[in-house]
Design a protein around this motif. Structure first.
Motif, mmCIF file in Angstrom:
data_model
loop_
_atom_site.group_PDB
_atom_site.id
_atom_site.type_symbol
_atom_site.label_atom_id
_atom_site.label_comp_id
_atom_site.label_asym_id
_atom_site.label_seq_id
_atom_site.Cartn_x
_atom_site.Cartn_y
_atom_site.Cartn_z
ATOM 1 N N UNK A 133 7.013 3.413 -26.861
ATOM 2 C CA UNK A 133 5.789 3.737 -27.590
ATOM 3 C C UNK A 133 4.689 4.233 -26.654
ATOM 4 N N UNK A 134 4.598 3.651 -25.473
ATOM 5 C CA UNK A 134 3.577 4.081 -24.511
ATOM 6 C C UNK A 134 3.791 5.528 -24.107
ATOM 7 N N UNK A 135 5.034 5.868 -23.791
ATOM 8 C CA UNK A 135 5.344 7.250 -23.426
ATOM 9 C C UNK A 135 5.076 8.192 -24.600
ATOM 10 N N UNK A 136 5.474 7.771 -25.801
ATOM 11 C CA UNK A 136 5.271 8.602 -26.985
ATOM 12 C C UNK A 136 3.794 8.844 -27.253
ATOM 13 N N UNK A 137 2.984 7.812 -27.112
ATOM 14 C CA UNK A 137 1.540 7.962 -27.344
ATOM 15 C C UNK A 137 0.914 8.931 -26.354
ATOM 16 N N UNK A 138 1.261 8.785 -25.074
ATOM 17 C CA UNK A 138 0.689 9.672 -24.062
ATOM 18 C C UNK A 138 1.091 11.123 -24.310
ATOM 19 N N UNK A 139 2.369 11.352 -24.567
ATOM 20 C CA UNK A 139 2.836 12.714 -24.803
ATOM 21 C C UNK A 139 2.218 13.314 -26.057
ATOM 22 N N UNK A 140 2.106 12.505 -27.101
ATOM 23 C CA UNK A 140 1.573 12.998 -28.370
ATOM 24 C C UNK A 140 0.113 13.406 -28.250
ATOM 25 N N UNK A 141 -0.683 12.559 -27.644
ATOM 26 C CA UNK A 141 -2.115 12.860 -27.513
ATOM 27 C C UNK A 141 -2.330 14.071 -26.607
ATOM 28 N N UNK A 142 -1.575 14.148 -25.508
ATOM 29 C CA UNK A 142 -1.752 15.255 -24.566
ATOM 30 C C UNK A 142 -1.385 16.602 -25.183
ATOM 31 N N UNK A 150 -3.514 25.556 -18.478
ATOM 32 C CA UNK A 150 -3.472 24.234 -19.110
ATOM 33 C C UNK A 150 -2.107 23.973 -19.754
ATOM 34 N N UNK A 151 -1.541 24.983 -20.411
ATOM 35 C CA UNK A 151 -0.238 24.826 -21.047
ATOM 36 C C UNK A 151 0.841 24.533 -20.011
ATOM 37 N N UNK A 152 0.812 25.258 -18.900
ATOM 38 C CA UNK A 152 1.789 25.010 -17.836
ATOM 39 C C UNK A 152 1.608 23.608 -17.254
ATOM 40 N N UNK A 153 0.364 23.196 -17.055
ATOM 41 C CA UNK A 153 0.084 21.872 -16.487
ATOM 42 C C UNK A 153 0.574 20.760 -17.408
ATOM 43 N N UNK A 154 0.261 20.845 -18.691
ATOM 44 C CA UNK A 154 0.679 19.823 -19.643
ATOM 45 C C UNK A 154 2.197 19.813 -19.789
ATOM 46 N N UNK A 155 2.832 20.978 -19.738
ATOM 47 C CA UNK A 155 4.297 21.043 -19.826
ATOM 48 C C UNK A 155 4.945 20.326 -18.649
ATOM 49 N N UNK A 156 4.410 20.541 -17.453
ATOM 50 C CA UNK A 156 4.951 19.865 -16.269
ATOM 51 C C UNK A 156 4.749 18.356 -16.368
ATOM 52 N N UNK A 157 3.564 17.937 -16.810
ATOM 53 C CA UNK A 157 3.310 16.506 -16.987
ATOM 54 C C UNK A 157 4.284 15.898 -17.988
ATOM 55 N N UNK A 158 4.551 16.614 -19.067
ATOM 56 C CA UNK A 158 5.466 16.108 -20.089
ATOM 57 C C UNK A 158 6.865 15.902 -19.524
ATOM 58 N N UNK A 159 7.345 16.872 -18.762
ATOM 59 C CA UNK A 159 8.679 16.766 -18.169
ATOM 60 C C UNK A 159 8.738 15.601 -17.184
ATOM 61 N N UNK A 211 10.985 12.307 -17.676
ATOM 62 C CA UNK A 211 11.984 12.021 -16.646
ATOM 63 C C UNK A 211 11.831 10.602 -16.123
ATOM 64 N N UNK A 212 10.588 10.153 -15.931
ATOM 65 C CA UNK A 212 10.355 8.770 -15.487
ATOM 66 C C UNK A 212 10.835 7.781 -16.545
ATOM 67 N N UNK A 213 10.635 8.126 -17.810
ATOM 68 C CA UNK A 213 11.100 7.269 -18.902
ATOM 69 C C UNK A 213 12.629 7.151 -18.894
ATOM 70 N N UNK A 214 13.319 8.258 -18.692
ATOM 71 C CA UNK A 214 14.783 8.245 -18.644
ATOM 72 C C UNK A 214 15.269 7.430 -17.447
ATOM 73 N N UNK A 215 14.592 7.566 -16.300
ATOM 74 C CA UNK A 215 14.971 6.783 -15.121
ATOM 75 C C UNK A 215 14.823 5.288 -15.389
ATOM 76 N N UNK A 216 13.725 4.914 -16.039
ATOM 77 C CA UNK A 216 13.526 3.498 -16.364
ATOM 78 C C UNK A 216 14.571 3.008 -17.358
ATOM 79 N N UNK A 217 14.923 3.856 -18.332
ATOM 80 C CA UNK A 217 15.857 3.453 -19.378
ATOM 81 C C UNK A 217 17.289 3.327 -18.862
#
Length: 369
Positions: free
Chosen positions: A144-153, A173-182, A186-192
């Motif tokens: 949920x934390x990851x989803x909230x951050x990605x959704x708002x951004x 801005x679009x390129x920056x937000x896209x990189x942040x999203x990836x 990726x950090x979420x997948x590593x944790x999972x």
């Protein structure tokens, strides 16, 4: 030892869907240029074939999941479905005239269907059958934390940036937000899968208690290959059907055409994951069901937004990501009730009904904005 053989239907539908898509795209058959009656019949036949293929693909995904183990089986299905949605959305963006809001509606529909519809059905049916169901708060809260951050951004922040007009990002801005999203996904997948894998796995092997075991014989390779072939066919066929629906809604001058098409694409693409999540909840494996549902929502934003952002930057087509005020309220409400629902680590039927009420309101507002 006897060799495990798949039923002929398990081969027929994935290969047939890809073959049918190839005939429509590269052969003499063309749905778009056919008479109206033939076009309607063809679209109905294609839609039925898509639905049948979805359930066959789901069988291959679940079989591969049992053989690969969790959470890798769930991730396989999530990545595959996300690849479908990203491909369909990009294709729809490039279909006909520039349609800057279609990608936003598809991504928003995915989040709402998952957080209110799929989760609501899982909690309601699971609560009816088992009364109470426990979940891993650590893993669910992380999702949920990851989803909230990605959704708002990606869906709310564009309405408040100053470099361009409301609802849009500048190219930087679009390129920056896209990189942040990836990076965040990726950090979420590593944790999972590595660092905190135990937070996303059931404490008890509920499937084993109910008599579920990995299929004997055979290898996961065949299931994975048929899964990918079936998904590719679904991508191409869904694009054909969605494009025709979009053209029809535009001809009828339906004001909510983008929202309707976005919902259709999201609902059809999410069907394998939705059925898988509901089955897990009924089997008292709610955590696995939530991993599938919430993981798909995170993947949709974390991977699809960068894909459509790259397509927008390369083609020069405008992209509007910022939601309207009404959709923003619904999105915040869906995320807020998700936090409350999973905060105690135990869910009931009432919890699911709250999610379903929001889902019904979302559906109603698509028709009556």
């Amino acid at each position: 030892m006897a060799v495990h053989r798949l039923p002929i239907s398990q081969y027929l539908f994935p290969i047939g869907s890809l073959g049918l898509a190839a005939v429509i795209y590269f052969g003499a058959t063309s749905i778009e240029h056919s008479p109206l009656s033939i076009k309607i019949l063809a679209l109905v036949a294609v839609a039925v074939f898509i639905f049948a293929t979805v359930f066959v693909v789901l069988h291959h995904a679940e079989t591969a999941a049992l053989r690969l183990g969790e959470p890798f089986g769930t991730l396989l299905l999530t990545f595959s479905v996300t690849a479908i949605e990203a491909s369909v959305i990009v294709s729809m963006m490039l279909h006909g005239e520039n349609n800057p809001t279609l990608a936003r509606e598809s991504v928003f529909s995915t989040v709402m269907i998952v957080c209110t519809g799929v989760v609501g059905v899982c909690l309601t049916l699971g609560g009816l059958k088992h009364r109470y169901q426990d979940i891993k708060r650590q893993g669910t809260n992380a999702s949920l934390t990851v989803l909230m951050a990605l959704t708002v951004l990606t869906l709310i922040l564009p309405n408040y940036t100053l470099a361009t007009g409301p609802g849009t990002f500048s190219a930087l801005q679009l390129a920056f937000v896209s990189i942040l999203s990836i990076l965040l996904y990726s950090a979420f997948i590593f944790a999972q899968t590595v660092r905190h894998r135990g937070d996303f796995i059931e404490d008890l092997a509920s499937g084993a208690e109910n008599g579920e075991h990995a299929p004997e014989g055979g290898k996961a390779t065949v299931n994975v290959l048929l899964l990918l072939v079936g998904l590719a066919g679904i991508v191409l066929l869904t694009e054909q059907v969605a494009g025709s629906i979009e053209d029809g809604l535009e001809f009828l001058q339906v004001p909510q055409a983008d929202a309707i098409v976005g919902f259709f694409v999201a609902a059809l693409v999410l069907m394998p994951e939705a059925v898988s999540a509901v089955r897990a909840a009924l089997n008292n494996e709610l955590q696995r069901g939530l991993n599938v549902a919430l993981g798909s929502a995170c993947a949709t934003i974390g991977l699809t937004i960068p894909a459509i952002g790259a397509a927008s930057l390369v083609t020069g087509r405008s992209l509007i990501l910022g939601l309207g005020s009404g959709d923003t309220v619904l999105l915040i409400l869906a995320l807020a009730i998700s936090i409350v629902s999973f905060g105690t680590g135990r869910t009931t039927m009432l919890t699911g009904l709250v999610h379903l009420v929001v889902f019904v309101a979302y559906l109603f507002l698509i028709v009556v904005p």
